[in-house]
Scaffold this motif. Structure first.
Motif, short mmCIF file in Angstrom:
data_model
loop_
_atom_site.label_atom_id
_atom_site.label_comp_id
_atom_site.label_asym_id
_atom_site.label_seq_id
_atom_site.Cartn_x
_atom_site.Cartn_y
_atom_site.Cartn_z
N GLN A 68 0.82 -1.21 0.00
CA GLN A 68 0.00 0.00 0.00
C GLN A 68 0.86 1.26 0.00
O GLN A 68 0.41 2.32 -0.44
N GLY A 69 2.07 1.17 0.50
CA GLY A 69 2.97 2.32 0.48
C GLY A 69 3.50 2.60 -0.90
O GLY A 69 3.91 3.73 -1.20
N LEU A 70 3.51 1.58 -1.75
CA LEU A 70 3.96 1.75 -3.13
C LEU A 70 2.78 2.16 -4.01
O LEU A 70 2.70 3.28 -4.48
N TYR A 71 1.86 1.22 -4.19
CA TYR A 71 0.65 1.52 -4.96
C TYR A 71 -0.33 0.37 -4.80
O TYR A 71 0.04 -0.72 -4.33
N GLU A 72 -1.57 0.60 -5.20
CA GLU A 72 -2.59 -0.44 -5.25
C GLU A 72 -3.29 -0.38 -6.59
O GLU A 72 -3.52 0.71 -7.14
N TYR A 73 -3.63 -1.54 -7.13
CA TYR A 73 -4.36 -1.62 -8.38
C TYR A 73 -5.83 -1.89 -8.05
O TYR A 73 -6.16 -2.92 -7.46
N ASP A 74 -6.71 -0.96 -8.46
CA ASP A 74 -8.13 -1.06 -8.16
C ASP A 74 -8.85 -1.82 -9.28
O ASP A 74 -9.49 -1.23 -10.16
N ALA A 75 -8.72 -3.15 -9.24
CA ALA A 75 -9.31 -3.98 -10.28
C ALA A 75 -10.83 -3.96 -10.24
O ALA A 75 -11.49 -4.06 -11.28
N VAL A 76 -11.40 -3.80 -9.05
CA VAL A 76 -12.86 -3.79 -8.91
C VAL A 76 -13.47 -2.60 -9.64
O VAL A 76 -14.46 -2.74 -10.38
N SER A 77 -12.87 -1.43 -9.45
CA SER A 77 -13.38 -0.23 -10.13
C SER A 77 -13.24 -0.36 -11.65
O SER A 77 -14.12 0.06 -12.41
N SER A 93 -3.62 2.85 -16.07
CA SER A 93 -3.04 3.77 -15.08
C SER A 93 -4.12 4.55 -14.32
O SER A 93 -3.85 5.08 -13.24
N ASN A 94 -5.32 4.61 -14.90
CA ASN A 94 -6.43 5.29 -14.21
C ASN A 94 -6.84 4.55 -12.94
O ASN A 94 -7.56 5.11 -12.12
N TYR A 95 -6.39 3.32 -12.80
CA TYR A 95 -6.82 2.50 -11.67
C TYR A 95 -5.64 2.15 -10.74
O TYR A 95 -5.73 1.24 -9.93
N ILE A 96 -4.56 2.87 -10.92
CA ILE A 96 -3.41 2.72 -10.03
C ILE A 96 -3.49 3.80 -8.95
O ILE A 96 -3.50 5.00 -9.24
N ILE A 97 -3.60 3.37 -7.70
CA ILE A 97 -3.68 4.30 -6.57
C ILE A 97 -2.29 4.45 -5.97
O ILE A 97 -1.72 3.48 -5.46
N ARG A 98 -1.75 5.64 -6.06
CA ARG A 98 -0.39 5.88 -5.61
C ARG A 98 -0.30 5.88 -4.08
O ARG A 98 -1.14 6.46 -3.40
N GLY A 99 0.75 5.23 -3.58
CA GLY A 99 0.97 5.19 -2.14
C GLY A 99 1.90 6.30 -1.68
O GLY A 99 2.36 7.14 -2.46
N VAL A 140 6.26 -1.06 -11.23
CA VAL A 140 4.79 -1.16 -11.30
C VAL A 140 4.46 -2.16 -12.41
O VAL A 140 4.62 -1.85 -13.60
N TYR A 141 4.03 -3.35 -12.03
CA TYR A 141 3.83 -4.42 -13.01
C TYR A 141 2.69 -4.11 -13.98
O TYR A 141 2.78 -4.45 -15.17
N GLU A 142 1.65 -3.48 -13.49
CA GLU A 142 0.48 -3.23 -14.34
C GLU A 142 0.79 -2.27 -15.48
O GLU A 142 0.27 -2.43 -16.60
N THR A 143 1.62 -1.28 -15.22
CA THR A 143 1.94 -0.28 -16.26
C THR A 143 3.35 -0.47 -16.82
O THR A 143 3.75 0.27 -17.72
N ARG A 144 4.09 -1.43 -16.29
CA ARG A 144 5.43 -1.75 -16.75
C ARG A 144 6.36 -0.52 -16.70
O ARG A 144 7.08 -0.22 -17.64
#
Length: 281
Positions: A68-77, A93-99, A140-144
């Motif tokens: 959570q200090g790095l980031y979270e990916y909001d897959a549900v949204s 990247s719209n669903y990456i929550i920055r920590g 960040v694996y989701e956005t590489r």
């Protein structure tokens, strides 16, 4: 860079000043321990103020994960927006929550990062941050993409010693234990907060305060923050000094004790001591 020398409202010991500046010089996190109420959290705020840096605060809870200090990916949204046909789903990247670490790493100016009460989290929490705190970057694996710190933040980590921290984590920190202030230092702290307080009130209040801290069996010793609250109440109520000076066995519990004693066990302890004193008269 300007060295930390305490502030008008934060009376830092020489050892603490050395610890802060040493951690900056070594580019290592400063791990600060000490009993609750000794100013560990406030230290980060005062270091930021003294150096003119923004403060980023990460308050750790028992459920907090290092990720959570790095980031979270909001897959549900993202799934919900996809079902609604929202165009935002095309850009993950719209669903990456920055920590908080991401925020500190990407700041255009140096910052002070407070990781508060790290010992509240799972035992693996400190180890899960080792690589990121060492390298000052993470992937960040989701956005590489790799997030690299623009400026190395000044990291202050606090612990109340609720659980032992891993050796590998401790090796990477500069450590300082904030000892409870002696009477002379406490007088300086009080004066910095209440410059117009009556000297006789401070003298008697401190005598009673340190007597309370010395009572055997006390579960939660009152600390600096409790003392300052208590003194404020004493000034507002304008209680005569004689009330503090009295040592009547029937009134062992100090006036306005709710500012000093924070659990029923300690109140019962004082009531028991008062009862025993009355029996002995």
């Amino acid at each position: 860079m300007t060295k930390f020398k305490g502030t008008d409202r934060y009376i830092a010991s020489r050892d603490l000043e050395v610890a802060v500046n040493a951690s900056v010089t070594l580019a290592r996190p400063l791990l600060v321990k000490g009993e609750p109420g000794t100013g560990k959290t406030v230290l980060a705020q005062e270091v930021a103020n003294a150096l003119g840096y923004p403060l980023i605060e990460w308050h750790v809870k028992s459920t907090t994960k290092a990720q959570q200090g790095l980031y979270e990916y909001d897959a549900v949204s993202r799934l919900r927006d996809g079902q609604l046909g929202d165009e935002r789903v095309r850009d993950i990247s719209n669903y990456i929550i920055r920590g908080k670490l991401w925020e500190a790493f990407t700041s255009d100016t140096p910052v002070v990062l407070l990781i508060d009460e790290i010992d509240k989290a799972d035992i693996e929490f400190p180890n899960d941050l080792l690589l990121e705190l060492d390298r000052m970057q993470f992937y960040v694996y989701e956005t590489r993409e790799t997030i690299i710190a623009k400026h190395r933040p000044i990291i202050i980590i606090t612990s109340n010693n609720e659980k032992e921290l891993p050796d590998a984590f401790l090796r990477r920190c500069f450590f300082h234990y904030i000892r409870f202030p002696d009477r002379e230092t406490m007088e300086t702290i009080v004066a910095s907060h209440y410059p117009n307080i009556r000297h006789d009130l401070v003298r008697e209040a401190l005598t009673l305060f340190y007597e309370i801290r010395g009572v055997p069996g006390l579960k939660k010793k009152p600390a600096t923050s409790e003392l300052l609250d208590w003194l404020k109440l004493l000034m507002v109520e304008d209680l005569p000094v004689e009330v503090l000076r009295a040592r009547d066995p029937k009134t062992l519990i100090p006036p306005l004790h709710g500012a000093l004693l924070k659990n029923e066990q300690d109140i019962h302890l004082f009531e028991k001591l008062a009862f025993m004193a009355r029996r002995g008269t």
